[in-house]
Design a protein around this motif. Sequence first.
Motif, mmCIF file in Angstrom:
data_model
loop_
_atom_site.group_PDB
_atom_site.id
_atom_site.type_symbol
_atom_site.label_atom_id
_atom_site.label_comp_id
_atom_site.label_asym_id
_atom_site.label_seq_id
_atom_site.Cartn_x
_atom_site.Cartn_y
_atom_site.Cartn_z
ATOM 1 N N THR A 1 1.845 2.941 -3.546
ATOM 2 C CA THR A 1 0.849 3.800 -4.187
ATOM 3 C C THR A 1 0.698 5.113 -3.417
ATOM 4 O O THR A 1 0.542 6.173 -4.011
ATOM 5 C CB THR A 1 -0.523 3.078 -4.281
ATOM 6 O OG1 THR A 1 -0.840 2.518 -3.018
ATOM 7 C CG2 THR A 1 -0.500 1.990 -5.329
ATOM 8 N N HIS A 2 0.765 5.005 -2.106
ATOM 9 C CA HIS A 2 0.695 6.197 -1.248
ATOM 10 C C HIS A 2 1.831 7.157 -1.593
ATOM 11 O O HIS A 2 1.632 8.355 -1.784
ATOM 12 C CB HIS A 2 0.779 5.751 0.216
ATOM 13 C CG HIS A 2 0.339 6.796 1.197
ATOM 14 N ND1 HIS A 2 1.084 7.928 1.463
ATOM 15 C CD2 HIS A 2 -0.777 6.894 1.957
ATOM 16 C CE1 HIS A 2 0.442 8.659 2.356
ATOM 17 N NE2 HIS A 2 -0.681 8.081 2.662
ATOM 18 N N ARG B 1 -8.461 6.859 -4.781
ATOM 19 C CA ARG B 1 -7.244 7.054 -5.591
ATOM 20 C C ARG B 1 -6.244 5.935 -5.354
ATOM 21 O O ARG B 1 -5.635 5.423 -6.296
ATOM 22 C CB ARG B 1 -6.600 8.406 -5.244
ATOM 23 C CG ARG B 1 -7.263 9.557 -5.969
ATOM 24 C CD ARG B 1 -6.604 10.866 -5.647
ATOM 25 N NE ARG B 1 -7.236 11.951 -6.391
ATOM 26 C CZ ARG B 1 -7.030 13.234 -6.157
ATOM 27 N NH1 ARG B 1 -6.203 13.603 -5.195
ATOM 28 N NH2 ARG B 1 -7.645 14.140 -6.879
ATOM 29 N N LEU B 2 -6.063 5.565 -4.074
ATOM 30 C CA LEU B 2 -5.142 4.475 -3.750
ATOM 31 C C LEU B 2 -5.585 3.189 -4.441
ATOM 32 O O LEU B 2 -4.773 2.474 -5.038
ATOM 33 C CB LEU B 2 -5.096 4.240 -2.230
ATOM 34 C CG LEU B 2 -4.315 5.258 -1.400
ATOM 35 C CD1 LEU B 2 -4.569 5.037 0.085
ATOM 36 C CD2 LEU B 2 -2.825 5.168 -1.687
ATOM 37 N N LYS C 1 -3.623 1.246 -7.418
ATOM 38 C CA LYS C 1 -3.195 -0.127 -7.127
ATOM 39 C C LYS C 1 -3.619 -1.064 -8.269
ATOM 40 O O LYS C 1 -2.835 -1.906 -8.715
ATOM 41 C CB LYS C 1 -3.797 -0.583 -5.795
ATOM 42 C CG LYS C 1 -3.290 -1.909 -5.289
ATOM 43 C CD LYS C 1 -3.686 -2.091 -3.815
ATOM 44 C CE LYS C 1 -3.144 -3.391 -3.250
ATOM 45 N NZ LYS C 1 -4.004 -4.543 -3.549
ATOM 46 N N LEU D 1 1.386 8.877 -5.076
ATOM 47 C CA LEU D 1 0.408 9.974 -5.054
ATOM 48 C C LEU D 1 1.027 11.221 -4.426
ATOM 49 O O LEU D 1 0.890 12.326 -4.944
ATOM 50 C CB LEU D 1 -0.858 9.566 -4.278
ATOM 51 C CG LEU D 1 -1.805 8.575 -4.966
ATOM 52 C CD1 LEU D 1 -2.914 8.143 -4.013
ATOM 53 C CD2 LEU D 1 -2.429 9.204 -6.215
ATOM 54 N N GLN E 1 -8.778 7.125 -0.409
ATOM 55 C CA GLN E 1 -8.937 5.677 -0.581
ATOM 56 C C GLN E 1 -9.248 5.293 -2.038
ATOM 57 O O GLN E 1 -8.621 4.379 -2.563
ATOM 58 C CB GLN E 1 -10.011 5.127 0.377
ATOM 59 C CG GLN E 1 -9.563 5.085 1.846
ATOM 60 C CD GLN E 1 -8.230 4.368 2.071
ATOM 61 O OE1 GLN E 1 -7.971 3.313 1.474
ATOM 62 N NE2 GLN E 1 -7.369 4.938 2.896
ATOM 63 N N VAL F 1 -4.020 12.117 -0.998
ATOM 64 C CA VAL F 1 -4.200 10.671 -0.914
ATOM 65 C C VAL F 1 -5.607 10.358 -0.407
ATOM 66 O O VAL F 1 -5.983 10.748 0.685
ATOM 67 C CB VAL F 1 -3.147 10.044 0.034
ATOM 68 C CG1 VAL F 1 -3.367 8.539 0.170
ATOM 69 C CG2 VAL F 1 -1.736 10.329 -0.473
ATOM 70 N N LYS G 1 0.828 -1.206 0.000
ATOM 71 C CA LYS G 1 0.000 0.000 0.000
ATOM 72 C C LYS G 1 0.862 1.255 0.000
ATOM 73 O O LYS G 1 0.496 2.266 -0.581
ATOM 74 C CB LYS G 1 -0.891 -0.044 1.248
ATOM 75 C CG LYS G 1 -1.960 1.009 1.280
ATOM 76 C CD LYS G 1 -2.783 0.850 2.537
ATOM 77 C CE LYS G 1 -3.385 2.171 2.946
ATOM 78 N NZ LYS G 1 -3.911 2.093 4.301
ATOM 79 N N SER G 2 2.022 1.186 0.650
ATOM 80 C CA SER G 2 2.823 2.396 0.787
ATOM 81 C C SER G 2 3.401 2.874 -0.553
ATOM 82 O O SER G 2 3.681 4.054 -0.717
ATOM 83 C CB SER G 2 3.939 2.187 1.805
ATOM 84 O OG SER G 2 4.804 1.180 1.354
#
Length: 141
Positions: free
Chosen positions: A6-7, A21-22, A26, A10, A19, A17, A3-4
């Motif tokens: 994609t975080h 968009r993440l 992803k 962005l 949810q 950031v 997850k980090s």
Amino acid sequence: MNKSYTHKRLTEVGLKVTQPRLAILKILVESKEHPTVDDVYSKIQKSHPGISLATVYKTLETFTDTSLIKKVGSRESSIRYDARQDSHSHLICIKSNKMLDFHDSELNLLIEEYIKKKNIDNFEVQNIEVNLYGELINQKY
Ligand SMILES: [Zn+2]
């Protein structure tokens, strides 16, 4: 793909950031299929059932504007999205509409040298990406 990543991506391009968009990023980063907006839309329904097609479309446009992803495919009706950052070419099946990454440094060198010789007026080539249209014969993909 955690997850980090994609975080981080962005944040790097200065986007807030969220949810959705993440989740959308992803999907793109993990996909090798160069999804269309409809593909992304149907995939994201699993994690974000309320999200609209318009939101998905807008998010993809925002990602494209900030160079997080790029649009590939030359036909307006079959725009696809690619999260790969490196320069690469594509094999596009006109029957199944599949799009595969295609790497051939020799081909790029050939084109580079040819273009250099051609000396195109008022234009400097910085990047070469080739779309090869055809038909997947052995559907091993
Ligand atoms: Zn690609």
